[in-house]
Design a protein around this motif. Structure first.
Motif, mmCIF file in Angstrom:
data_model
loop_
_atom_site.group_PDB
_atom_site.id
_atom_site.type_symbol
_atom_site.label_atom_id
_atom_site.label_comp_id
_atom_site.label_asym_id
_atom_site.label_seq_id
_atom_site.Cartn_x
_atom_site.Cartn_y
_atom_site.Cartn_z
ATOM 1 N N LYS A 253 -9.360 3.734 -5.870
ATOM 2 C CA LYS A 253 -7.707 3.592 -5.662
ATOM 3 C C LYS A 253 -7.410 3.754 -4.434
ATOM 4 O O LYS A 253 -6.591 2.853 -4.022
ATOM 5 N N SER A 254 -7.808 4.653 -3.644
ATOM 6 C CA SER A 254 -7.569 4.787 -2.326
ATOM 7 C C SER A 254 -7.885 3.512 -1.271
ATOM 8 O O SER A 254 -6.878 2.985 -0.708
ATOM 9 N N LEU B 131 -5.861 0.773 -2.421
ATOM 10 C CA LEU B 131 -4.427 0.954 -1.977
ATOM 11 C C LEU B 131 -4.429 0.507 -0.499
ATOM 12 O O LEU B 131 -3.318 -0.214 -0.095
ATOM 13 N N ASP C 68 -0.816 7.478 -3.755
ATOM 14 C CA ASP C 68 -2.280 7.271 -4.441
ATOM 15 C C ASP C 68 -2.046 8.788 -5.129
ATOM 16 O O ASP C 68 -1.511 9.992 -4.765
#
Length: 625
Positions: free
Chosen positions: A432-433, A436, A508
């Motif tokens: 995810k990070s 992102l 996040d």
């Protein structure tokens, strides 16, 4: 009670609806059926439930694929109408006989429908009565059997006395033993007389046939042998010296040299009095802005291969005419038995490409429902017809039903004086990070000011990881450390973005499994409290069958745990690690099918530029290859 029966074309033109009912439907069940089932390739389902406040309907439907007609019946969910399927089939048969593509008025079909409905209701009543009578007759027969077997004295009629029979009704073996076993001694005597004891024929089938003395001798020998083996092993082990265990050295805390600084997100100069400026990263243009050209080389090779196979088939001296004759003249109407071999092959092919079995089966059912009864054109094969129908179905599923243009929505939110908020959710370890940061890099290239919000206050190192990306991209980050309420952190980050004039806030969140209710409750609170513009589910392209469970449970938990009557669900999907799956692209299809949300981004590498759009044609071609 039947609320409505509707006949319309696949193009959406209503031809006839029953007028005698006169009940206006609450809500829009027909539109929801078309949008949620027929357009989403779920037409193979048996029924569809429409549940909204004040309206609970069940919808059933059938198709006339050759004429392109759809027949839909709507009735209250609490009523289990048994005649609906029969009524739909009769209406389909009768209406198809009078259907004319140039005709628009079918008001004379009302009388036919009333007669068909009376017939269907009468037939359902007869079936219900016959089933009740059948169950009663079965109960009476069972009672009669129990009465004729035994009388009040416990004796079986026509079979001798149960007490003299040893309790099992077998008068041939005759009597009870003193120890309570029935007919056991007679069986042992019989086997002994036949010479079956300790023989190969009866060995292991009857415990009475073993010689116990011989068994005791074998056990005693085995015990002695085990004792000798154990003794020899102990003597051998005693001769060998035991290995010395390495002792752990004590750590000295006072005299140790100080460790170097591990926080590379905030580098310090050699003097130690001022920070070093991080060079902003510039890796070129993001792949999101590059149009991927779909190569047709694979199509040409496949067509050439099919042409070669057909040429070989024509050169066969025996049976070739019978195999191609139906393709030349065309089949009258396709039946389910004609479609099953091709559909089974397609299902197996989809499952090998990592499509969930449940999704592959539903797709095949939907394709079968769209082809059943349709006339096969001349010079076409059933397998090619089924594959073409499946290809159209896959394109419809993967093509977004609504346009989600983030750049357009960002500018619209900017005109209203508020930041555009995107929340990234997903299970642990999907990236995810990292993705992102890829989305932030793409937005920066379009002159959009971005701020990151570090709302993963659960995983160690999550804030530092996001701080590293923010430093490299030279964008602000809002953080409050760990063990804070992520919903409150996100709310404060949005307020800070409004003060600073940031256009987009990328939130996040912590990774969480779909079964972790405390973390799912915290995520639902974050989404409810902040009402983001876009909720992106980040999932791995490698996940396979688990994609169905992940997305369905995420949506279910967000709906169940939200205090709002209209909860926010997942709006879009970001697929990561797409460059590692080769042709196993089925997770994209499974995720879109189960959630209805489009794949908006595809991560395909480690750098910030490795983010692109989903090429629907390429995915469909890979799935059917």
């Amino acid at each position: 009670m039947l609320e409505q029966l509707l006949i319309f074309t696949r193009g959406g033109l209503i031809l006839w609806t029953c007028r005698e009912l006169g009940n206006a439907l609450k809500g829009s069940p027909i539109d929801t059926l078309i949008r949620s089932c027929l357009l989403e390739e779920r037409s193979g389902l048996a029924s569809f439930n429409y549940d909204v406040p004040g309206a609970n309907y069940t919808l059933k439907w059938t198709f006339h694929n050759d004429l392109g007609l759809v027949f839909v019946a709507v009735y209250q969910k609490i009523f289990h109408l048994l005649y609906v399927d029969d009524l739909l089939s009769m209406v389909k048969r009768e209406f198809s006989a009078v259907y004319d593509p140039c005709r628009m008025d079918y008001s004379d079909f009302d009388d036919v429908y009333r007669q068909l409905r009376l017939e269907a209701e009468a037939r359902a009543e007869e079936v219900k009565k016959s089933s009740k009578l059948g169950s009663r007759n079965i109960g009476k027969k069972q009672d009669n059997v129990q009465k004729t077997k035994y009388d009040q004295g416990g004796k079986r009629i026509g079979g001798g006395d149960l007490q003299n029979d040893g309790g099992d009704g077998d008068s041939g073996k005759g009597y009870k033993l003193e120890n309570g076993n029935v007919n056991g001694s007679s069986f042992v005597e019989e086997t002994k007389s036949k010479g079956g004891v300790n023989g190969k024929e009866n060995q292991g089938s009857n415990n009475e046939g073993f010689d116990r003395e011989k068994l005791k001798k074998i056990r005693s020998k085995g015990a002695k042998k085990n004792d000798t083996v154990a003794a020899t092993t102990t003597t051998k082990g005693s001769k060998a010296e035991p290995n010395k265990k390495a002792t752990k050295k004590n750590r000295v805390w006072g005299d140790a040299t100080p460790q170097a600084k591990l926080d590379y997100t905030d580098p310090v100069s050699e003097n130690g009095d001022k920070h070093v400026n991080v060079v902003p990263v510039n890796e070129g243009e993001s792949m999101m802005d590059k149009e991927e050209v779909f190569s047709s080389d694979d199509e040409d090779e496949e067509e050439a291969e099919q042409a070669g196979n057909s040429a070989k088939a024509k050169t066969k001296p025996k049976g070739w005419l019978s195999s191609i004759f139906p393709s030349i003249v065309g089949k009258a109407n396709l039946e389910r038995t004609d479609l099953e071999p091709a559909l089974k092959a397609l299902k197996d092919r989809l499952m090998t490409k990592n499509v969930a079995e449940e999704i592959a089966e539903k797709l095949c059912e939907s394709v079968a429902a769209s082809l059943e009864g349709k006339k096969l054109a001349s010079f076409t094969r059933i397998s090619s017809t089924v594959q073409a129908a499946m290809e159209d179905a896959l394109v419809r599923i993967l093509t977004p039903k609504r346009s989600i243009d983030i750049l357009r929505d960002v500018h619209a939110a900017k005109e209203q004086g508020k930041p555009y908020v995107v929340v990234f959710v997903g299970v642990n370890g999907v990236g995810k990070s990292t993705n992102l940061a890829k989305v932030a890099y793409w937005l920066l290239q379009h002159k959009v000011s971005v701020m990151m919000a570090a709302c993963d206050t659960f995983r160690s190192g999550a804030v530092e990881q996001l701080r590293t990306h923010a430093s490299r991209l030279q964008i602000p980050i809002f953080e409050k450390g760990y063990e804070k309420d992520p919903a409150v952190v996100a709310k404060e980050a949005i307020q800070e973005a409004s003060r600073n004039g940031s256009d987009v806030v990328l939130v996040d969140t912590a990774g969480r499994m779909q079964d972790n209710e405390p973390l799912m409750r915290a995520l639902s609170k974050l989404i409810y409290l902040n009402n983001p513009d876009l909720v992106l589910f980040v999932g791995e392209a490698l996940v396979g069958n688990d994609a169905v469970d992940q997305l369905s449970k995420f949506n279910q938990k967000l709906a169940d745990l939200s205090p709002s009557p209209n909860p926010r669900l997942i709006d879009g999907i970001l697929l990561t690690k797409f460059d590692t799956i080769d042709d196993k692209v089925g997770a994209a299809l499974s995720m879109v099918y189960i959630s209805g949300a489009p794949v908006m981004f595809v991560g395909c590498g480690q750098s910030y530029t490795d983010l692109k759009k989903l090429n629907v044609k390429s995915i469909v071609k890979t799935l059917l290859k």
